[in-house]
Design an enzyme around this catalytic site. Structure first.
Site, PDB file in Angstrom:
ATOM      1  N   ARG A  56       0.812  -1.220   0.000  1.00  0.00           N
ATOM      2  CA  ARG A  56       0.000   0.000   0.000  1.00  0.00           C
ATOM      3  C   ARG A  56       0.847   1.274   0.000  1.00  0.00           C
ATOM      4  O   ARG A  56       0.462   2.290  -0.533  1.00  0.00           O
ATOM      5  CB  ARG A  56      -0.882  -0.041   1.253  1.00  0.00           C
ATOM      6  CG  ARG A  56      -2.116   0.801   1.153  1.00  0.00           C
ATOM      7  CD  ARG A  56      -3.033   0.519   2.285  1.00  0.00           C
ATOM      8  NE  ARG A  56      -2.301   0.429   3.554  1.00  0.00           N
ATOM      9  CZ  ARG A  56      -2.890   0.263   4.729  1.00  0.00           C
ATOM     10  NH1 ARG A  56      -4.177   0.136   4.803  1.00  0.00           N
ATOM     11  NH2 ARG A  56      -2.180   0.189   5.845  1.00  0.00           N
ATOM     12  N   LYS A 165       1.653 -19.082   6.602  1.00  0.00           N
ATOM     13  CA  LYS A 165       0.848 -19.327   7.783  1.00  0.00           C
ATOM     14  C   LYS A 165       0.593 -18.011   8.508  1.00  0.00           C
ATOM     15  O   LYS A 165       1.335 -17.079   8.263  1.00  0.00           O
ATOM     16  CB  LYS A 165       1.525 -20.332   8.701  1.00  0.00           C
ATOM     17  CG  LYS A 165       2.849 -19.852   9.282  1.00  0.00           C
ATOM     18  CD  LYS A 165       3.413 -20.914  10.162  1.00  0.00           C
ATOM     19  CE  LYS A 165       3.305 -20.543  11.613  1.00  0.00           C
ATOM     20  NZ  LYS A 165       4.327 -19.639  12.089  1.00  0.00           N
ATOM     21  N   GLU A 233      13.628 -22.412  21.014  1.00  0.00           N
ATOM     22  CA  GLU A 233      14.097 -21.108  20.531  1.00  0.00           C
ATOM     23  C   GLU A 233      14.577 -20.286  21.707  1.00  0.00           C
ATOM     24  O   GLU A 233      13.945 -20.305  22.771  1.00  0.00           O
ATOM     25  CB  GLU A 233      12.952 -20.375  19.848  1.00  0.00           C
ATOM     26  CG  GLU A 233      12.472 -21.091  18.614  1.00  0.00           C
ATOM     27  CD  GLU A 233      11.506 -20.222  17.847  1.00  0.00           C
ATOM     28  OE1 GLU A 233      11.979 -19.329  17.143  1.00  0.00           O
ATOM     29  OE2 GLU A 233      10.295 -20.426  17.980  1.00  0.00           O
ATOM     30  N   HIS A 258       5.003 -26.919  12.238  1.00  0.00           N
ATOM     31  CA  HIS A 258       6.361 -27.449  12.100  1.00  0.00           C
ATOM     32  C   HIS A 258       6.551 -28.775  12.852  1.00  0.00           C
ATOM     33  O   HIS A 258       7.085 -29.736  12.318  1.00  0.00           O
ATOM     34  CB  HIS A 258       7.400 -26.440  12.615  1.00  0.00           C
ATOM     35  CG  HIS A 258       7.245 -25.063  12.037  1.00  0.00           C
ATOM     36  ND1 HIS A 258       6.825 -24.840  10.757  1.00  0.00           N
ATOM     37  CD2 HIS A 258       7.460 -23.833  12.566  1.00  0.00           C
ATOM     38  CE1 HIS A 258       6.784 -23.530  10.521  1.00  0.00           C
ATOM     39  NE2 HIS A 258       7.158 -22.897  11.611  1.00  0.00           N
TER      40      HIS A 258
HETATM   41  C1  BG6 Z   1       7.881 -19.528  12.449  1.00  0.00           C
HETATM   42  C2  BG6 Z   1       7.247 -19.027  13.713  1.00  0.00           C
HETATM   43  O1  BG6 Z   1       6.951 -20.224  11.673  1.00  0.00           O
HETATM   44  O2  BG6 Z   1       8.962 -20.383  12.768  1.00  0.00           O
HETATM   45  C3  BG6 Z   1       8.266 -18.312  14.575  1.00  0.00           C
HETATM   46  O3  BG6 Z   1       6.192 -18.142  13.399  1.00  0.00           O
HETATM   47  C4  BG6 Z   1       9.454 -19.191  14.814  1.00  0.00           C
HETATM   48  O4  BG6 Z   1       7.705 -17.896  15.805  1.00  0.00           O
HETATM   49  C5  BG6 Z   1       9.991 -19.747  13.504  1.00  0.00           C
HETATM   50  O5  BG6 Z   1      10.446 -18.404  15.440  1.00  0.00           O
HETATM   51  C6  BG6 Z   1      11.076 -20.778  13.739  1.00  0.00           C
HETATM   52  O6  BG6 Z   1      11.680 -21.065  12.525  1.00  0.00           O
HETATM   53  P1  BG6 Z   1      13.211 -21.478  12.456  1.00  0.00           P
HETATM   54  O7  BG6 Z   1      13.449 -21.751  11.009  1.00  0.00           O
HETATM   55  O8  BG6 Z   1      13.988 -20.307  12.972  1.00  0.00           O
HETATM   56  O9  BG6 Z   1      13.354 -22.679  13.325  1.00  0.00           O
END
Ligand code: BG6
Length: 521
Positions: A56, A165, A233, A258
């Site tokens: 936009r 997503k 994480e 995932h």
């Molecule tokens: C994303 C999530 O799909 O995957 C994030 O929305 C997350 O919150 C991320 O941090 C993790 O991906 P990766 O590749 O860093 O393990």
């Protein structure tokens, strides 16, 4: 050391116009444009391909390109990005100002795309990448339809739509979105992205399982005690993510997609052909056979957690409720641990433990398959160090798929410690990608974008898979929504709440503590 440098660029990817809707967002700068740049640099981006950012904000081609240069320089995995290289690549990057909620503006977009395509000798084949807020998915596709920009599924000037997503926030909303999109697009035109499937080590799970003959006969209820999947994480709510995250939480954000995809790949049956549809059929069967615990006692097998403030190595880490854009009373889970079973002949009775969380001690993803102990304990010895004595016995063999970082596969076994008696010594056989291959592993988005251009949907999620995954998690989400209770708290920088440990210890097991360091254990 094996070189993959000579792998030829794929001939099948078709030159097209790649439209990124929501081009002002983080994903475009951090992932999509760096991935497209790398594909170009490594010779995989089909010649003539044009990239059009759509958003936009008012911006010229020039200012859009300049913004992206900085992002590509910091994210590129192909070494330094020279100004000369960037200038060559950036000629194919354009910007069009469109408010996705104003369908009439698509008429101008259409004309402008046709001109661009004519100028570059393109045949009208298009990829539309929906990197927008989910609320704009459907309006964007409706506007494309209204402007006559959706060709027939088998037309030569094809359209492929990539959907990021979150695809829905529960079973009902996912079904609604699927059915609304399904009225405008054929399934073969929709590419639902789960970037985990683009990771090299995730793809290797299938090759390792079905390209060797010695492991597969062991992966079943006769030999496996349990399976653990961890997606940890260390980050919290950086980069202003709090707004999105507080609507989502760990179960929707990572486990529903995932983690369940990893579970499918480790648990599925071999497909009869290595083709997208056959693989997705097998994954679907796993999701359909996935059995949660007792619906009356969800708290016994699905543990929500939330991090609290803590000090780690002199660094003060905020608690979730003190993070930017998070309500002070938020009950959103930043961690989830869960146990489930797969009701089929292969896995009956084998627990699958899954956990994922923010602000854990390290970033790392692994699948650990723990095998049963040998039936007889022949080699138990007592080892003493000064006054401290311990019983040393055979450990469970463990096969670990290390998805990231220090990608690889490890097999933990017992061996004889040299000496005059039989003493057990644990050892690890380790395959590390970085020792075996010369290249840096491709980024997930590189592979996935290339596959869209190739028209290969193997690494994308089909609507029935997605619905089966929502079907599994939705009762838990509903239960948490209605239980009016805080999640289990855990201090930031730890492996989650005590209740997650109890989930395992109550069944005589424990979570592996992955070191996520270069040297595996
Ligand atoms: C994303 C999530 O799909 O995957 C994030 O929305 C997350 O919150 C991320 O941090 C993790 O991906 P990766 O590749 O860093 O393990």
């Amino acid at each position: 050391m094996y070189s993959t440098a000579s792998t030829p660029p794929d001939e099948l990817a078709h030159p097209s116009t790649i439209l990124i809707f929501g081009a002002s967002g983080d994903l475009t700068a951090r992932k999509l444009i760096p991935a497209l740049y790398t594909l170009w640099k490594t010779g995989y981006l089909p010649d003539k391909t044009q990239i059009v950012g759509v958003a936009r904000r008012e911006k010229s081609d020039e200012s859009f390109r300049n913004e992206l240069f900085e992002a590509v320089r910091t994210s590129s995995r192909t070494g330094e990005v020279t100004q000369a290289d960037w200038n060559t690549f950036a000629q194919r990057v354009h910007y069009r100002e469109v408010d996705l909620q104003k369908p009439k503006q698509f008429d101008d977009l259409k004309v402008s795309l046709e001109q661009l395509e004519e100028q570059h000798g393109l045949g009208g084949q298009r990829v539309v990448y929906l990197a927008t807020a989910p609320s704009l998915f459907l309006p964007s596709i409706e506007a494309l339809d209204r402007a006559g920009m959706i060709p027939e599924p088998y037309a030569e000037n094809w359209l492929r739509v990539v959907v990021e997503k979150p695809f829905g926030h529960d079973l009902e909303s996912a079904q609604e979105l699927s059915s609304a999109l399904g009225k405008l697009l054929a399934e073969k035109q929709i590419y639902r992205i789960d970037h985990y499937l683009g990771k090299e080590t995730v793809q290797n799970i299938l090759l390792f399982r079905f390209g060797n003959s010695i492991f597969e006969p062991l992966l079943n209820r006769n030999h496996v005690d349990h399976v653990q999947i961890t997606v940890a994480e260390s980050q919290g709510m950086e980069r202003g993510r709090g707004g999105y995250y507080d609507q989502s939480g760990a179960l929707r954000d990572v486990l529903q997609n995932h983690v369940l995809q990893l579970l499918c790949l480790i648990a599925m049956e071999p497909p009869s052909l290595f083709r997208g549809e056959n693989i997705r059929d097998e994954k679907l069967k796993v999701l359909q056979a996935l059995r949660p615990g007792d619906p009356k006692n969800i708290d016994n097998w699905a543990i929500p957690g939330q991090y609290t403030a803590n000090e780690v190595n002199g660094n003060v880490l905020k608690g979730y409720r003190q993070e930017d854009r998070i309500p002070e009373v938020s009950r959103r889970e930043t961690f989830v641990a869960m146990e489930a079973f797969i009701d089929n002949w292969r896995w009956e009775g084998v627990p699958f433990y899954m956990r994922t969380g923010k602000r854990m001690p390290a970033r790392g993803t692994e699948i650990a398959v723990k095998f049963k102990l040998p039936p007889l304990n022949l080699f138990s010895t007592v080892e003493c160090d000064g006054d401290m004595c311990a019983l040393v016995e055979a450990q469970q063999n463990t096969l670990v798929f290390r998805i990231q970082p220090y990608e690889g596969i490890m097999l933990q076994c017992s061996t004889k410690r040299p000496g005059m008696q039989y003493q057990i010594h644990p050892m690890t056989m380790n395959f590390a990608y970085q020792d075996a291959f010369e290249i840096d592993l491709p980024e997930a988005y590189e592979r996935l974008l290339l596959d869209v251009m190739r028209g290969d949907s193997t690494l994308f999620t089909r609507s029935d898979e997605l619905e089966a995954a929502w079907q599994f998690v939705t009762p838990v989400l509903d239960h948490w929504e209605n239980r009016h209770k805080d999640p289990e708290f855990y201090p930031a920088g730890t492996w989650g709440p005590d209740a997650a440990d109890r989930l395992m210890t109550s069944e005589g097991r424990e979570w592996r503590t992955p070191s996520f360091k270069k040297q595996p254990h």
